[in-house]
Write an enzyme that holds these catalytic residues in place. Structure first.
Site, PDB file in Angstrom:
ATOM      1  CB  ILE A 113      -0.954   0.042   1.215  1.00 42.19           C
ATOM      2  CG1 ILE A 113      -0.189  -0.103   2.537  1.00 42.19           C
ATOM      3  CG2 ILE A 113      -2.008  -1.045   1.089  1.00 42.19           C
ATOM      4  CD1 ILE A 113      -1.067   0.065   3.769  1.00 42.19           C
ATOM      5  CE1 TYR A 176       6.911   6.366  -7.538  1.00 39.04           C
ATOM      6  CE2 TYR A 176       8.874   6.675  -6.188  1.00 39.04           C
ATOM      7  CZ  TYR A 176       7.700   5.993  -6.473  1.00 39.04           C
ATOM      8  OH  TYR A 176       7.320   4.945  -5.665  1.00 39.04           O
ATOM      9  CE  LYS A 183       6.439   3.124  -2.721  1.00 37.69           C
ATOM     10  NZ  LYS A 183       5.723   1.955  -2.184  1.00 37.69           N
TER      11      LYS A 183
END
Length: 275
Positions: A113, A176, A183
């Protein structure tokens, strides 16, 4: 005539040819978080894990998502199908309490997720709001740490924690944006989880697929350009699919990967190796 080696009770609609190799995950029980539809990475992982014999708990985000996820989970013969919105206080704890009462143990958790508010995701990293960054970190990174904490007492015989990352955690990838730092924090979290829980036989991984045409990825600006770039630059000249990601996750959950932990595993047709 060649003998048909498929199971006598194949999974409805999701029988997988990988089940021919044997039940290497038979007896293992695990949680898969992040199934949204049949194109989601979490679903690709769930199909492969089930094909190799694992018993699954599958979550859906909310009532709206349930009508899409429940049929998939039922086709996978999931033992537990439950709601999970990690932003709802107490819901994650309630899920693990349910798993504890039903199974009493857990062998793996697949965390797939991520979320960032659209306005923050489409802007420069230096322009992102404190609230948007905190929300992205909560859903995409902290929830993995919380799942690791809740899974720890259930993994008395060891276990595997796996989450999904992306090449943008290591290199700057156009559009991104804010998810790159988020991340990167997730991959660092994997390393620390692996170090802190390793003596208990609990291993942790980040799996980093190339760009995949999922609903979540559609929120990235100019995503079609990212896909075209990846297809052109990857040594294999193609994208990977969710089944390929699922096979790698099944390998990590299985005993063959027992000597590995803390790593980011790329499943991107070699894209990360190309400058």
């Amino acid at each position: 005539m060649a003998q048909d080696t498929r199971p006598t009770d194949p999974l409805p609609r999701v029988w997988d040819p990988d089940s021919r190799v044997g039940d290497m995950l038979k007896g293992k029980r695990g949680l898969v978080v992040g199934v949204a539809n049949a194109d989601s990475i979490a679903y690709g992982c769930a199909v492969k894990l089930r094909a190799f014999g694992a018993e699954l708990a599958v979550t859906y985000l909310n009532e709206k998502a349930e009508k899409h996820v429940r049929p998939l989970a039922e086709a996978l013969q999931a033992s537990i199908i439950a709601p999970l919105d990690v932003q709802e206080p107490g819901q994650l704890e309630a899920l693990f309490e349910h798993i504890t009462n039903r199974w009493g143990r857990l062998d793996f958790v697949i965390h797939s997720i991520a979320f960032a508010p659209r306005a923050d995701l489409h802007g420069r990293v230096v322009d992102c709001s404190a609230e948007g960054f905190a929300q992205a970190m909560h859903v995409s990174c902290w929830s993995f740490l919380r799942m690791a904490k809740l899974a720890e007492p259930l993994m008395t015989g060891g276990g595997v924690l796996a989450t999904m990352s992306y090449y943008g955690a290591d290199k700057v990838v156009g559009n991104y944006n804010m998810m790159g730092p988020v991340k990167a924090a997730l991959e660092a979290s994997v390393r620390y989880v692996a170090a802190e829980l390793g003596e208990k036989g609990i291993r942790a991984f980040a799996v980093s697929p190339g760009p995949l045409k999922t609903r979540a990825a559609s929120g990235i600006a100019h995503f079609d350009e990212l896909v075209a770039m990846a297809t052109e630059r990857a040594p294999a000249r193609r994208l990977v699919d969710i089944a390929e990601v699922g096979r790698v996750v099944a390998f990590l959950v299985g005993g063959a990967s027992s000597g590995m932990t803390g790593d980011t595993i790329y499943v991107d047709a070699g894209l990360h190796n190309v400058a």
